[in-house]
Design an enzyme around this catalytic site. Sequence first.
Site, PDB file in Angstrom:
ATOM      1  N   LYS A  20       5.827   7.696   5.388  1.00 49.42           N
ATOM      2  CA  LYS A  20       6.650   6.768   6.159  1.00 49.42           C
ATOM      3  C   LYS A  20       8.006   7.373   6.524  1.00 49.42           C
ATOM      4  CE  LYS A  20       9.644   3.143   6.371  1.00 49.42           C
ATOM      5  NZ  LYS A  20      10.794   2.607   5.657  1.00 49.42           N
ATOM      6  N   ASP A  63       4.979   0.928   7.941  1.00 49.85           N
ATOM      7  CA  ASP A  63       5.330   0.450   6.609  1.00 49.85           C
ATOM      8  C   ASP A  63       4.516  -0.815   6.324  1.00 49.85           C
ATOM      9  OD1 ASP A  63       6.429  -1.648   7.949  1.00 49.85           O
ATOM     10  OD2 ASP A  63       8.454  -0.878   7.845  1.00 49.85           O
TER      11      ASP A  63
END
Length: 218
Positions: free
Chosen positions: A121, A139
């Site tokens: 991420k 996310d």
Amino acid sequence: MLNKKQIRYCLDTMKKMFPEAKGELNHSNPFELVIAVLLSAQCTDALVNRVTEDLFKKYKTPEDYLSVSLEELQQDIRSIGLYRTKAKNIRKLCQVLLDDYNGEVPRTKAELMKLAGVGRKTANVVASIAFNEPAIAVDTHVERVSKRLGICRWKDSVTEVEETLMIKVPREEWSETHHRMIFFGRYHCKARNPNCPECPLLDLCREGKKRMKRAEEN
DNA sequence: AACTCGGGGCA
DNA sequence: TGCCCAGAGTT
């Protein structure tokens, strides 16, 4: 599964709902962005912003982070969860930047992911926001919203969600898509109590319709 | 895939 | 109090 046109409608609607959705981690400085996103793991952005405000005044370069003791750095980020691990990772990361990248932040996902404390991420956020590299950061919010709306399948892995978004969202909107879906997910399509009755996307939302029907039966 | 790290925010 | 949060690393 939603088609490209429906997805565009979703993103436009999210923009109307949260016109200020700029992304608070949108630093112009790649090095600060790496640090900020690394720190943000499993804690709120408001808390990270509070900490980084002072942190970035004290530490400007990788050398700065290595010039103090580990304990001092840990104290400086103490109010953030996982601060011990994160402080260690920041020091490792800074050392690698100096050793292998001439003190600069690498541009690509693959290189970023090799840095300590930088996973999928964070690498995606930095690559796409700081360097405009082809990447979409997925996310928990982006994943949940994508699955509920039907942009991707329920059983998709994070990688598959990522791939689907990259196919179905125009390249020039990848970065902004990230922020819109996060705001939508955080303040409206929440993990616990999504506000389906007042959702402008209810008509095309797979999960929303299911939830409304279920609520009606009770 | 499941577990651990972890302080702060919120109900 | 108890539960969750803009994840990453290890097993």
